[in-house]
Design a protein around this motif. Structure first.
Motif, short mmCIF file in Angstrom:
data_model
loop_
_atom_site.label_atom_id
_atom_site.label_comp_id
_atom_site.label_asym_id
_atom_site.label_seq_id
_atom_site.Cartn_x
_atom_site.Cartn_y
_atom_site.Cartn_z
N ARG A 34 -42.18 70.51 -38.98
CA ARG A 34 -42.13 69.13 -39.47
C ARG A 34 -43.07 68.93 -40.64
O ARG A 34 -42.77 68.19 -41.58
N LYS A 35 -44.24 69.57 -40.60
CA LYS A 35 -45.21 69.40 -41.67
C LYS A 35 -44.83 70.16 -42.94
O LYS A 35 -44.98 69.64 -44.04
N ARG A 36 -44.33 71.38 -42.78
CA ARG A 36 -44.04 72.21 -43.97
C ARG A 36 -42.63 72.05 -44.51
O ARG A 36 -42.41 72.22 -45.70
N TYR A 37 -41.65 71.82 -43.63
CA TYR A 37 -40.24 71.75 -44.04
C TYR A 37 -39.63 70.46 -43.52
O TYR A 37 -38.68 70.48 -42.75
N PHE A 38 -40.17 69.34 -43.95
CA PHE A 38 -39.77 68.07 -43.38
C PHE A 38 -38.30 67.75 -43.62
O PHE A 38 -37.63 67.23 -42.74
N THR A 39 -37.75 68.07 -44.78
CA THR A 39 -36.34 67.75 -45.03
C THR A 39 -35.43 68.56 -44.10
O THR A 39 -34.45 68.02 -43.59
N TRP A 40 -35.74 69.84 -43.90
CA TRP A 40 -34.96 70.65 -42.97
C TRP A 40 -35.10 70.10 -41.56
O TRP A 40 -34.13 69.99 -40.82
N TRP A 41 -36.33 69.76 -41.18
CA TRP A 41 -36.59 69.24 -39.84
C TRP A 41 -35.83 67.93 -39.61
O TRP A 41 -35.23 67.72 -38.56
N ALA A 42 -35.86 67.02 -40.60
CA ALA A 42 -35.18 65.74 -40.47
C ALA A 42 -33.67 65.92 -40.36
O ALA A 42 -32.99 65.15 -39.68
N LYS A 43 -33.14 66.95 -40.99
CA LYS A 43 -31.70 67.18 -40.98
C LYS A 43 -31.23 67.88 -39.70
O LYS A 43 -30.19 67.53 -39.16
N TYR A 44 -32.00 68.86 -39.21
CA TYR A 44 -31.51 69.72 -38.13
C TYR A 44 -32.22 69.57 -36.78
O TYR A 44 -31.80 70.18 -35.81
N ASN A 45 -33.27 68.80 -36.70
CA ASN A 45 -34.00 68.71 -35.44
C ASN A 45 -33.15 68.08 -34.34
O ASN A 45 -33.17 68.52 -33.20
N TYR A 46 -32.39 67.06 -34.66
CA TYR A 46 -31.53 66.43 -33.66
C TYR A 46 -30.44 67.39 -33.20
O TYR A 46 -30.12 67.45 -32.01
N VAL A 47 -29.90 68.15 -34.13
CA VAL A 47 -28.86 69.13 -33.79
C VAL A 47 -29.45 70.22 -32.89
O VAL A 47 -28.83 70.64 -31.91
N LEU A 48 -30.65 70.67 -33.21
CA LEU A 48 -31.30 71.69 -32.38
C LEU A 48 -31.56 71.16 -30.98
O LEU A 48 -31.32 71.85 -29.98
N SER A 49 -32.04 69.94 -30.87
CA SER A 49 -32.30 69.34 -29.57
C SER A 49 -31.02 69.22 -28.76
O SER A 49 -30.99 69.54 -27.56
N ALA A 50 -29.95 68.78 -29.39
CA ALA A 50 -28.66 68.67 -28.68
C ALA A 50 -28.15 70.03 -28.27
O ALA A 50 -27.58 70.19 -27.18
N ALA A 51 -28.35 71.05 -29.11
CA ALA A 51 -27.90 72.40 -28.77
C ALA A 51 -28.68 72.96 -27.58
O ALA A 51 -28.09 73.59 -26.69
#
Length: 115
Positions: A34-51
């Motif tokens: 989240r700190k280093r790659y915030f745009t990637w985290w914002a885009k894929y964190n929900y998908v990762l959690s659902a997966a």
């Protein structure tokens, strides 16, 4: 939080092996990425959690139909259920309620004589 507290209340069967990976993955995804790659985290964190949640649900279904459903749950009754790792926590001094040192009998003293 209540799940964590409830799990640790039965610590002999729920060791650190159950909690360290959870903390490690949580730290990586909620702090480091989240700190280093915030745009990637914002885009894929929900998908990762659902997966991850879907993977757990799918594993529960597979385990049920492989181990519980056939033979009305009697699969592994004499093999998996009797494995020493499933019962070893019931053979400890904590589970049996035994003491390390014998308790004092009548007339013997326990603790400091003066305060």
């Amino acid at each position: 939080m209540p799940v964590i507290i409830t799990g640790t209340s039965m610590l002999p069967p729920a060791t650190a092996l159950n909690y360290v990976p959870w903390v490690f993955v949580g730290f990586i995804f909620q702090y480091f990425i989240r700190k280093r790659y915030f745009t990637w985290w914002a885009k894929y964190n929900y998908v990762l959690s659902a997966a991850l949640d879907s993977g757990v649900a799918l594993a529960v279904i597979v385990i049920f139909f492989c181990l519980q459903y056939p033979m009305n749950g009697h699969i592994g009754r004499n093999t998996i259920a009797k494995w020493w790792g499933n019962r070893v926590h019931l053979e400890t001094a904590d589970a049996k309620g035994t003491t390390m040192y014998p308790l004092p009998q009548n007339g013997e003293f326990f603790g400091p004589r003066t305060w």
